[in-house]
Design an enzyme around this catalytic site. Sequence first.
Site, mmCIF file in Angstrom:
data_model
loop_
_atom_site.group_PDB
_atom_site.id
_atom_site.type_symbol
_atom_site.label_atom_id
_atom_site.label_comp_id
_atom_site.label_asym_id
_atom_site.label_seq_id
_atom_site.Cartn_x
_atom_site.Cartn_y
_atom_site.Cartn_z
ATOM 1 N N HIS A 155 12.055 132.248 109.990
ATOM 2 C CA HIS A 155 11.164 132.446 110.859
ATOM 3 C C HIS A 155 9.595 132.859 110.714
ATOM 4 O O HIS A 155 8.956 133.648 111.637
ATOM 5 C CB HIS A 155 12.015 133.531 112.279
ATOM 6 C CG HIS A 155 13.338 133.424 112.894
ATOM 7 N ND1 HIS A 155 13.997 132.005 113.109
ATOM 8 C CD2 HIS A 155 14.230 133.538 112.514
ATOM 9 C CE1 HIS A 155 14.876 132.121 113.291
ATOM 10 N NE2 HIS A 155 15.714 133.217 112.433
ATOM 11 N N SER A 277 -16.126 127.669 97.863
ATOM 12 C CA SER A 277 -16.919 126.277 99.556
ATOM 13 C C SER A 277 -18.029 127.117 99.103
ATOM 14 O O SER A 277 -18.165 127.374 98.501
ATOM 15 C CB SER A 277 -16.062 127.924 100.384
ATOM 16 O OG SER A 277 -17.279 127.575 101.060
ATOM 17 N N GLN A 322 5.467 90.447 101.648
ATOM 18 C CA GLN A 322 4.308 90.902 100.821
ATOM 19 C C GLN A 322 3.697 91.825 101.005
ATOM 20 O O GLN A 322 3.191 92.834 100.093
ATOM 21 C CB GLN A 322 3.281 89.552 101.246
ATOM 22 C CG GLN A 322 1.928 89.879 99.956
ATOM 23 C CD GLN A 322 1.325 89.040 100.756
ATOM 24 O OE1 GLN A 322 1.569 87.739 100.192
ATOM 25 N NE2 GLN A 322 0.247 88.582 101.065
HETATM 26 N N1 ARG Z 1 3.066 87.184 97.264
HETATM 27 C C1 ARG Z 1 3.784 86.452 98.602
HETATM 28 C C2 ARG Z 1 4.573 87.722 98.592
HETATM 29 O O1 ARG Z 1 4.711 88.610 98.270
HETATM 30 C C3 ARG Z 1 4.769 85.720 96.944
HETATM 31 C C4 ARG Z 1 6.186 84.577 97.880
HETATM 32 C C5 ARG Z 1 4.999 83.971 97.810
HETATM 33 N N2 ARG Z 1 5.422 82.873 98.766
HETATM 34 C C6 ARG Z 1 5.856 82.275 99.905
HETATM 35 N N3 ARG Z 1 6.596 81.072 100.601
HETATM 36 N N4 ARG Z 1 5.005 82.590 100.361
HETATM 37 O O2 ARG Z 1 5.636 88.148 99.351
#
Ligand code: ARG
Length: 446
Positions: A155, A277, A322
């Site tokens: 604590h 600082s 992605q």
């Molecule tokens: N840049 C895409 C990713 O990282 C690669 C795969 C793309 N595939 C697609 N069907 N658009 O997911």
Amino acid sequence: MKLWEKGINPEPAIIEFTAGRDRKTDLHLTKWDIIGSMAHVIMLNDVGLIENNEKNDLLKALHSLFVLDEKGTLVIENDVEDIHSQIEKEMASILGTTGKKIHTGRSRNDQVLVDIRLYTREEIDRLSVIIGKLFNRLQELSEQYKEVLLPGYTHMQPAMLSSFGLWFGAYAESLTDDILLLAEARNLNNRNPLGTAAGFGTTLPLNRKLTSELLEFDDLLYNSAYASLSRGKVELAIASSLASLAQTLSRFSMDICLYMSSEFRFIDFPDEYVTGSSIMPQKRNPDVFELIRGRSNIIQTLPGQIAMLTSNLPSGYNRDLQLLKQLIFDAFADLQESVEIMMLMLRNIRIRKNITENPLYNTIFSTEEVNRLVKEGIPFRDAYKAVAEMVKNSSFSRTSVSDYIHEGSIGNLCNKEIAEIFNERMKCFKNRSAENLAKKMMGHVG
Ligand code: ARG
């Protein structure tokens, strides 16, 4: 150039937005895209989909790209979407018709899956090395300062006797659990998605076991649709293990910042390792540990981000996936850098002795006094009440430190036992370079 262009010029703004940061991000994957392609080529030849001479030409061309990448001269051009498209473009320009066969029986979906798994495997192995060093340093400090006492807090109030041995050793044992989670994530990651194509397999007679062996995976990801579903799932497991490590680093950094403050002054670092600082001449700030804490806290949000990104996606590939790449790449880079700088700091840490002699800490001996009475045969609750009364009317005076003998106490740290567990858990990590894998693939030219 888009692999999927069919005579209609795509609107540039759409391409820019959908390619997003991939032209930079995907460079993390280049060498793995090439190595995955090499395994694919060897397999295509093995099942009779390409001739021997085509295999040889494709492997040599891929290897020349591998060398370019090592020199840092392979880039993703402005009109190219991602690394997979760039490699295919390069192959067609080096080899013409033969180059165009590289994409036989695969999709960018299984390509990116395999690339990420190979990348991740290497990053996990690399991270395990530096975690091993941090573990050793913490245990070394624990042994070196095992006799130096510290007040232990609960604590945020002084509670009981602790020691630098117990404190450093605690974070070493915490890494022992982090490394187990990392090993499990590695295990989950080390299966081959290549050959599942867009997520529904292919009518071409691929030998997926062969590419698994070539790429040194433990086994296949069997179900093609699951391979696609696994994107996000494996990242979640990896992120959880990274978050666990980040939690260890963050809490340790918090302790350091607190212990370095002028109210505590339990530890210190040489002037070269602290920051100042621009206005307050006296400042000696622990910025390194604040930034490790900050970065680690951000990494602890990663499992939540990944869960959000993937939780409502239907099965099959969706472009949202992605966005996972940058999250994972950044986390590995941040952790690697954080542990490295932490090592540098811990090589220079200074420990203050005689801290518990400060009268402020007199009462942390009160539980010891209770236990001394217990050993004389007084029931615990009666002993507790007697000592509590002394504390209340300020007549309690500290006793000398008693023995701590049980496992995991300040007198019996069990660092050796902890090291045995740690070393056992470290066994699954391997030191395998992309270069060696590429060389192995080139052994199939002939
Ligand atoms: N840049 C895409 C990713 O990282 C690669 C795969 C793309 N595939 C697609 N069907 N658009 O997911």
